[in-house]
Design a protein around this motif. Structure first.
Motif, PDB file in Angstrom:
ATOM      1  N   ALA A 540       0.850  -1.175  -0.218  1.00  0.00           N
ATOM      2  CA  ALA A 540      -0.178  -0.067  -0.075  1.00  0.00           C
ATOM      3  C   ALA A 540       0.865   1.446   0.094  1.00  0.00           C
ATOM      4  O   ALA A 540       0.346   2.408  -0.329  1.00  0.00           O
ATOM      5  CB  ALA A 540      -0.677   0.210   1.241  1.00  0.00           C
ATOM      6  N   ALA A 544      -0.350   3.870  -6.169  1.00  0.00           N
ATOM      7  CA  ALA A 544      -1.083   3.188  -7.557  1.00  0.00           C
ATOM      8  C   ALA A 544      -1.076   4.389  -8.910  1.00  0.00           C
ATOM      9  O   ALA A 544      -1.382   5.592  -8.657  1.00  0.00           O
ATOM     10  CB  ALA A 544      -2.391   2.876  -7.168  1.00  0.00           C
ATOM     11  N   MET A 550      -8.396   1.348  -6.114  1.00  0.00           N
ATOM     12  CA  MET A 550      -8.102   0.517  -4.770  1.00  0.00           C
ATOM     13  C   MET A 550      -9.787   0.175  -4.406  1.00  0.00           C
ATOM     14  O   MET A 550     -10.623   0.834  -4.299  1.00  0.00           O
ATOM     15  CB  MET A 550      -7.516   1.456  -3.554  1.00  0.00           C
ATOM     16  N   ALA A 577      -2.621  -3.356  -0.493  1.00  0.00           N
ATOM     17  CA  ALA A 577      -3.589  -2.769  -1.327  1.00  0.00           C
ATOM     18  C   ALA A 577      -4.166  -3.736  -2.409  1.00  0.00           C
ATOM     19  O   ALA A 577      -3.461  -4.384  -2.756  1.00  0.00           O
ATOM     20  CB  ALA A 577      -3.433  -1.524  -1.883  1.00  0.00           C
ATOM     21  N   LEU A 579      -6.123  -4.031  -5.683  1.00  0.00           N
ATOM     22  CA  LEU A 579      -6.610  -2.853  -6.657  1.00  0.00           C
ATOM     23  C   LEU A 579      -7.169  -3.453  -7.872  1.00  0.00           C
ATOM     24  O   LEU A 579      -7.080  -4.752  -8.207  1.00  0.00           O
ATOM     25  CB  LEU A 579      -5.393  -2.011  -6.969  1.00  0.00           C
TER      26      LEU A 579
END
Length: 596
Positions: A540, A544, A550, A577, A579
């Motif tokens: 995380a 991104a 997410m 995370a 995603l």
């Protein structure tokens, strides 16, 4: 009492009952820890709160009817077919051997410690047998023991109330008859009460069967019919034979809960609200009748009795009940450290003690204050220590989330695989055979049974679910199911969003917290996944790229935080995370979760 005094007393009782429960829920402690001292203090300070003055002769019968409703509710939630293997053996032993040991030892100790006549001591011992789901349930939700332990303690707490009520009625009739030196007539009276109670339970269950099968009562009328039937049957049975109403309520609940092809409403919000309100009112009212003067010479001996019950009697019951089973030492230890007393003990003490005092039995006036002290002491002790003891014994469920994902679309299966790869224990459910096969082929755990029973945690296999996520392609189903299950599961209930221009019946308006944001609806997720998007995981703390969405954060300690319309969780050190990556994304540091 004047009209003003009655209004003040009734209004104050309601406010204290509900306010104490709200405060307890905010503090995350059993409501009894707040209700009993609040009722005691209020009763000592405000004369208008005394229920014996407010209600007069009606107080005792109203308490009996209120307890009948509670016992009906407890019996309704029991499916005896779910008791299997060593769990069944332990529960049965806890009920009959444990109740016998507790009764005998508590009565034997009460004579010297409390200075009671043996008849009053026998009555007190029978009263202190009961525990109850109203105190065990909140403690277990806080302690979070392993599933097998959870099953055992919940079943014991649910069954010991009616057993204790029946035992209390038997002892009361025998003690009552002994004042006339006709013990045999006491046994006959008890057998008569059992007969009347069983007949009343059968009649009540048959009446509800007709109402549900023939008239097809809905949720509201169905719950009010059950409440009316439980009270009416208990009242008429008590008129025919004193104290048979409790037996009738238990039998009626067990019958309705275990009859096949009986369409009892899955949700009973009015009934559950009524039971919660009754519990609060009973605890406030009963504790208000306990005066400081009645406790003056009782507190220390009662605390001594509590110490023996906690440190000697309950561990002995646990040892005897678990002999020859495959329970671990830690599991046996927690069973030996979990026996709080609850509302049925308080109600039966209030009901029976007054009658024994009127008979002139020595020490009968100490039954209610002693029971009050034992309830407060055991609930406080177990409430403050059970979690620590469970951790020390190594019988606590892992703190990692255990989500239930409802749906079998390819993107849902890959999401489940991603969460599983992140270290979570994922459970899935789907209605279509093709989807269930897809889940099985992916190596994911599939919840058995029907959706509502499974997701509500009624099956033994599904204890410990921390959240439910409705991710099917049917927006209305997601919304309705989330509405039905909200408040019935241990954790939160979420659903995938529906398009804002949706013409669905309910989906845009109700049912659970909406996942992922306004743009990532279920239809949008399915469409993007068909175009080549995939579910990926990555640390995380790595930003991104643009176009990546997410969906969840898996915390370092195993907790699962979803992205919702109202909340986007902030990542921390060690978080992972989950995603949704677009089809064209370059993903060197992550991998598709479920695609070959």
């Amino acid at each position: 009492m004047t009209t003003d005094q009655v209004l003040i007393g009734v209004g104050l009782t309601l406010v204290l009952a509900v306010g104490s429960q709200i405060l307890a829920s905010r503090l995350r402690i059993p409501a009894l820890i707040v209700l009993l001292p609040v009722g005691f203090v209020a009763g000592a300070l405000v004369d208008d709160l005394d229920p014996q003055q407010l209600l007069g002769p009606a107080f005792s019968p109203l308490v009996s009817l209120a307890v009948a409703v509670i016992l009906y509710d407890a019996g309704l939630g029991l499916d005896l077919r779910k008791l299997k293997g060593h769990i069944r053996r332990v529960v049965i032993r806890l009920i009959w051997i444990g109740a016998l040991i507790t009764w005998v030892l508590a009565a034997f100790l009460a004579m010297p410690l409390m200075g009671m006549d043996r008849r009053a001591a026998a009555m007190l011992g029978a009263i202190l047998v009961v525990s109850g789901p109203t105190v065990v349930g909140p403690l277990l939700s806080f302690v979070r023991p392993k599933e097998r332990l959870q099953h055992i303690l919940v079943w014991e707490g649910s069954l010991i109330d009616p057993v204790g009520g029946i035992l209390g009625a038997l002892v009361f009739h025998i003690v009552d008859a002994s004042t006339d030196r006709h013990v045999g007539s006491g046994v006959l009276k008890f057998l008569g009460s059992v007969g009347v109670g069983m007949a009343g339970g059968i009649v009540g269950a048959a009446m509800l069967w007709v109402l549900f099968r023939r008239l097809r009562l809905g949720e509201v009328l169905g719950t009010t019919a059950q409440l009316a039937a439980a009270i009416a049957v208990a009242a008429f049975c008590d008129v025919i034979r004193e104290d048979s109403g409790l037996i009738a309520a238990v039998m009626m609940g067990l019958a309705v809960g275990n009859l096949t092809r009986l369409d009892v409403p899955a949700r009973r919000p009015f009934f559950e609200t009524s039971v919660s309100l009754i519990l609060g009112l009973l605890f406030i009212s009963i504790s208000a009748t306990v005066t400081p003067q009645s406790l003056r010479h009782v507190v220390l001996p009662a605390l001594g009795l509590t110490v023996v019950l906690v440190l000697v009697v309950r561990p002995l019951v646990a040892i005897v009940s678990t002999l020859g089973t495959d329970l671990t030492r830690g599991e046996r230890g927690l069973i030996g450290w979990m026996a709080p007393r609850g509302i049925v003990a308080a109600a039966t003490a209030s009901t029976f003690s007054a009658a024994l005092v009127a008979k002139g039995i020595g020490g009968a006036s100490k039954i209610l204050p002693t029971t009050f002290v034992v309830i407060v002491a055991t609930v406080t002790l177990y409430g403050l220590t059970a979690s620590v003891v469970a951790r020390r014994l190594g019988v606590v469920r892992p703190s990692r989330s255990r989500p239930l994902l409802v749906g079998g679309e390819p993107w849902v299966v890959d999401l489940a695989l991603a969460l599983k790869a992140a270290g979570l224990q994922v459970l899935m459910w789907a209605g279509l055979d093709q989807q269930r096969e897809r889940i099985g082929e992916a190596g994911l755990e599939l919840a058995p049974g029907e959706l509502l029973a499974a997701a509500a945690g009624e099956g033994a296999e599904l204890e410990g679910i921390t959240a439910v996520y409705f991710l099917t392609a049917e927006d209305d189903f997601n919304a309705l199911a989330a509405t039905i299950l909200r408040g019935s599961v241990e954790g939160s209930v979420h659903r995938v969003g529906s398009p804002r221009e949706s013409l669905g019946v309910v989906a845009p308006f109700i049912g659970g917290e909406v996942l992922f944001g306004t743009e990532l609806t279920g239809a949008a997720l399915t469409r993007r996944y068909e175009d080549g998007a995939s579910i990926v995981t990555r640390p995380a703390d790595q930003a991104a790229p643009a176009g990546w969405d997410m969906l969840f954060l898996v915390r370092g300690d195993g907790r699962l935080d979803p992205v919702t319309e109202a909340n986007r969780p902030l990542p921390g050190p060690g978080d992972l995370a989950v995603l949704l990556a677009p089809a064209s994304a370059d993903r060197p540091v992550s991998r598709p979760a479920g695609r070959p």
